[in-house]
Design a protein around this motif. Structure first.
Motif, PDB file in Angstrom:
ATOM      1  N   ARG A 222       0.852  -1.189   0.000  1.00 11.05           N
ATOM      2  CA  ARG A 222       0.000   0.000   0.000  1.00 11.05           C
ATOM      3  C   ARG A 222       0.887   1.237   0.000  1.00 11.05           C
ATOM      4  O   ARG A 222       1.839   1.325   0.755  1.00 11.05           O
ATOM      5  N   SER A 223       0.545   2.186  -0.865  1.00 12.03           N
ATOM      6  CA  SER A 223       1.298   3.432  -0.926  1.00 12.03           C
ATOM      7  C   SER A 223       0.321   4.590  -0.755  1.00 12.03           C
ATOM      8  O   SER A 223      -0.588   4.765  -1.586  1.00 12.03           O
ATOM      9  N   ARG A 224       0.517   5.347   0.299  1.00 14.57           N
ATOM     10  CA  ARG A 224      -0.395   6.461   0.589  1.00 14.57           C
ATOM     11  C   ARG A 224      -0.442   7.435  -0.580  1.00 14.57           C
ATOM     12  O   ARG A 224       0.591   7.849  -1.106  1.00 14.57           O
ATOM     13  N   GLY A 225      -1.659   7.745  -1.006  1.00 16.69           N
ATOM     14  CA  GLY A 225      -1.861   8.690  -2.095  1.00 16.69           C
ATOM     15  C   GLY A 225      -1.795   8.062  -3.479  1.00 16.69           C
ATOM     16  O   GLY A 225      -2.176   8.684  -4.462  1.00 16.69           O
ATOM     17  N   ILE A 226      -1.317   6.837  -3.561  1.00 21.50           N
ATOM     18  CA  ILE A 226      -1.229   6.154  -4.857  1.00 21.50           C
ATOM     19  C   ILE A 226      -2.185   4.972  -4.907  1.00 21.50           C
ATOM     20  O   ILE A 226      -2.909   4.786  -5.866  1.00 21.50           O
ATOM     21  N   GLY A 227      -2.188   4.165  -3.866  1.00 24.30           N
ATOM     22  CA  GLY A 227      -3.044   2.987  -3.814  1.00 24.30           C
ATOM     23  C   GLY A 227      -2.220   1.727  -3.656  1.00 24.30           C
ATOM     24  O   GLY A 227      -1.148   1.731  -3.061  1.00 24.30           O
ATOM     25  N   MET A 228      -2.725   0.647  -4.212  1.00 25.90           N
ATOM     26  CA  MET A 228      -2.059  -0.650  -4.094  1.00 25.90           C
ATOM     27  C   MET A 228      -1.078  -0.838  -5.245  1.00 25.90           C
ATOM     28  O   MET A 228      -1.411  -0.617  -6.404  1.00 25.90           O
ATOM     29  N   LEU A 229       0.129  -1.251  -4.879  1.00 24.03           N
ATOM     30  CA  LEU A 229       1.186  -1.495  -5.859  1.00 24.03           C
ATOM     31  C   LEU A 229       1.601  -2.955  -5.787  1.00 24.03           C
ATOM     32  O   LEU A 229       1.499  -3.595  -4.745  1.00 24.03           O
ATOM     33  N   VAL A 230       2.097  -3.464  -6.908  1.00 21.37           N
ATOM     34  CA  VAL A 230       2.697  -4.791  -6.894  1.00 21.37           C
ATOM     35  C   VAL A 230       4.017  -4.660  -6.149  1.00 21.37           C
ATOM     36  O   VAL A 230       4.825  -3.789  -6.452  1.00 21.37           O
ATOM     37  N   ALA A 231       4.195  -5.510  -5.137  1.00 19.70           N
ATOM     38  CA  ALA A 231       5.396  -5.448  -4.301  1.00 19.70           C
ATOM     39  C   ALA A 231       6.610  -5.955  -5.072  1.00 19.70           C
ATOM     40  O   ALA A 231       6.484  -6.647  -6.082  1.00 19.70           O
ATOM     41  N   GLU A 232       7.777  -5.609  -4.575  1.00 21.04           N
ATOM     42  CA  GLU A 232       9.014  -6.132  -5.144  1.00 21.04           C
ATOM     43  C   GLU A 232       9.022  -7.643  -4.960  1.00 21.04           C
ATOM     44  O   GLU A 232       8.500  -8.159  -3.983  1.00 21.04           O
ATOM     45  N   ARG A 233       9.629  -8.349  -5.880  1.00 25.46           N
ATOM     46  CA  ARG A 233       9.635  -9.827  -5.868  1.00 25.46           C
ATOM     47  C   ARG A 233      10.283 -10.376  -4.605  1.00 25.46           C
ATOM     48  O   ARG A 233      11.355  -9.956  -4.231  1.00 25.46           O
ATOM     49  N   GLN A 234       9.617 -11.358  -4.030  1.00 28.28           N
ATOM     50  CA  GLN A 234      10.155 -12.054  -2.869  1.00 28.28           C
ATOM     51  C   GLN A 234      10.676 -13.432  -3.271  1.00 28.28           C
ATOM     52  O   GLN A 234      11.636 -13.916  -2.728  1.00 28.28           O
ATOM     53  N   THR A 235       9.974 -14.071  -4.223  1.00 32.30           N
ATOM     54  CA  THR A 235      10.358 -15.412  -4.672  1.00 32.30           C
ATOM     55  C   THR A 235      10.544 -15.382  -6.184  1.00 32.30           C
ATOM     56  O   THR A 235       9.950 -14.547  -6.869  1.00 32.30           O
ATOM     57  N   PRO A 236      11.339 -16.283  -6.707  1.00 33.95           N
ATOM     58  CA  PRO A 236      11.534 -16.316  -8.161  1.00 33.95           C
ATOM     59  C   PRO A 236      10.222 -16.596  -8.898  1.00 33.95           C
ATOM     60  O   PRO A 236       9.365 -17.324  -8.404  1.00 33.95           O
ATOM     61  N   ILE A 237      10.077 -16.013 -10.073  1.00 35.32           N
ATOM     62  CA  ILE A 237       8.868 -16.188 -10.870  1.00 35.32           C
ATOM     63  C   ILE A 237       8.612 -17.662 -11.165  1.00 35.32           C
ATOM     64  O   ILE A 237       7.484 -18.131 -11.092  1.00 35.32           O
ATOM     65  N   ARG A 238       9.665 -18.423 -11.477  1.00 28.97           N
ATOM     66  CA  ARG A 238       9.489 -19.836 -11.801  1.00 28.97           C
ATOM     67  C   ARG A 238       8.808 -20.574 -10.644  1.00 28.97           C
ATOM     68  O   ARG A 238       7.918 -21.391 -10.839  1.00 28.97           O
ATOM     69  N   GLN A 239       9.221 -20.278  -9.429  1.00 25.15           N
ATOM     70  CA  GLN A 239       8.644 -20.917  -8.251  1.00 25.15           C
ATOM     71  C   GLN A 239       7.162 -20.548  -8.136  1.00 25.15           C
ATOM     72  O   GLN A 239       6.337 -21.402  -7.812  1.00 25.15           O
ATOM     73  N   ASP A 240       6.804 -19.293  -8.410  1.00 21.82           N
ATOM     74  CA  ASP A 240       5.410 -18.859  -8.388  1.00 21.82           C
ATOM     75  C   ASP A 240       4.593 -19.641  -9.397  1.00 21.82           C
ATOM     76  O   ASP A 240       3.500 -20.104  -9.104  1.00 21.82           O
ATOM     77  N   ARG A 241       5.107 -19.756 -10.604  1.00 21.05           N
ATOM     78  CA  ARG A 241       4.381 -20.447 -11.668  1.00 21.05           C
ATOM     79  C   ARG A 241       4.166 -21.914 -11.326  1.00 21.05           C
ATOM     80  O   ARG A 241       3.086 -22.455 -11.542  1.00 21.05           O
ATOM     81  N   GLU A 242       5.185 -22.561 -10.798  1.00 18.44           N
ATOM     82  CA  GLU A 242       5.047 -23.971 -10.418  1.00 18.44           C
ATOM     83  C   GLU A 242       4.019 -24.117  -9.297  1.00 18.44           C
ATOM     84  O   GLU A 242       3.220 -25.049  -9.300  1.00 18.44           O
ATOM     85  N   HIS A 243       4.025 -23.200  -8.363  1.00 20.52           N
ATOM     86  CA  HIS A 243       3.071 -23.229  -7.261  1.00 20.52           C
ATOM     87  C   HIS A 243       1.636 -23.097  -7.785  1.00 20.52           C
ATOM     88  O   HIS A 243       0.721 -23.745  -7.268  1.00 20.52           O
ATOM     89  N   LEU A 244       1.442 -22.252  -8.787  1.00 15.30           N
ATOM     90  CA  LEU A 244       0.109 -22.060  -9.352  1.00 15.30           C
ATOM     91  C   LEU A 244      -0.357 -23.266 -10.165  1.00 15.30           C
ATOM     92  O   LEU A 244      -1.535 -23.582 -10.207  1.00 15.30           O
ATOM     93  N   LEU A 245       0.563 -23.957 -10.803  1.00 13.34           N
ATOM     94  CA  LEU A 245       0.214 -25.097 -11.642  1.00 13.34           C
ATOM     95  C   LEU A 245      -0.015 -26.368 -10.833  1.00 13.34           C
ATOM     96  O   LEU A 245      -0.774 -27.245 -11.234  1.00 13.34           O
ATOM     97  N   ARG A 246       0.610 -26.465  -9.696  1.00 14.11           N
ATOM     98  CA  ARG A 246       0.567 -27.705  -8.906  1.00 14.11           C
ATOM     99  C   ARG A 246      -0.846 -28.227  -8.624  1.00 14.11           C
ATOM    100  O   ARG A 246      -1.106 -29.410  -8.813  1.00 14.11           O
ATOM    101  N   PRO A 247      -1.807 -27.396  -8.168  1.00 16.94           N
ATOM    102  CA  PRO A 247      -3.152 -27.935  -7.894  1.00 16.94           C
ATOM    103  C   PRO A 247      -3.812 -28.566  -9.123  1.00 16.94           C
ATOM    104  O   PRO A 247      -4.477 -29.589  -9.016  1.00 16.94           O
ATOM    105  N   THR A 248      -3.595 -27.980 -10.281  1.00 16.19           N
ATOM    106  CA  THR A 248      -4.160 -28.532 -11.511  1.00 16.19           C
ATOM    107  C   THR A 248      -3.545 -29.891 -11.814  1.00 16.19           C
ATOM    108  O   THR A 248      -4.248 -30.838 -12.178  1.00 16.19           O
ATOM    109  N   LEU A 249      -2.227 -29.986 -11.648  1.00 20.64           N
ATOM    110  CA  LEU A 249      -1.554 -31.257 -11.902  1.00 20.64           C
ATOM    111  C   LEU A 249      -1.945 -32.313 -10.865  1.00 20.64           C
ATOM    112  O   LEU A 249      -2.059 -33.501 -11.199  1.00 20.64           O
TER     113      LEU A 249
END
Length: 130
Positions: free
Chosen positions: A74-101
């Motif tokens: 949250r940024s006052r006066g701007i609103g909601m922003l996408v935060a700086e990356r905490q985990t690698p994108i590949r790990q995010d994608r695998e996490h999202l695909l796992r339930p489907t698999l």
């Protein structure tokens, strides 16, 4: 830093998942696919609620949960922003695909399919063009 409109989101009113969960999953997927990048500005709660014809508290709940996860900030006066990356994108994608698999694997077991045949079929499907 890009500013996104409320048309970024859509909901399925007849889905079993609550609307706030649908919004959370969409934001996760958009971040994993790099459609939303760190520093991008999300549409306001009011704009999303009006566009999707939902209660603003529903959108606020989704945004708050994503902020708690560390995906949004949250940024006052701007609103909601996408935060700086905490985990690698590949790990995010695998996490999202796992339930489907996992669902596909359960169905393959129910059909008593050979694991090798399932993997071969999946590889073939991955190579197909849409």
């Amino acid at each position: 830093m890009a500013t996104h409109t409320a048309t970024l989101f859509s909901i399925a009113t007849g889905a079993s998942d609550p609307i706030y969960r649908q919004l959370i999953e969409q934001v996760r997927r958009l971040i994993a696919a790099a459609v939303l990048k760190p520093g991008d500005i999300l549409p306001s709660v009011r704009d999303v609620a009006l566009t999707l014809a939902v209660n603003p508290m529903t959108v606020s709940k989704a945004y708050n949960m994503l902020e708690t996860e560390g995906l949004l900030s949250r940024s006052r006066g701007i609103g909601m922003l996408v935060a700086e990356r905490q985990t690698p994108i590949r790990q995010d994608r695998e996490h999202l695909l796992r339930p489907t698999l996992e669902r596909a694997a359960a169905e393959a077991r129910q059909l008593e399919l050979d694991p090798e045949a399932v993997i071969t079929l999946f590889a073939k499907i991955l190579k197909e063009q849409k």
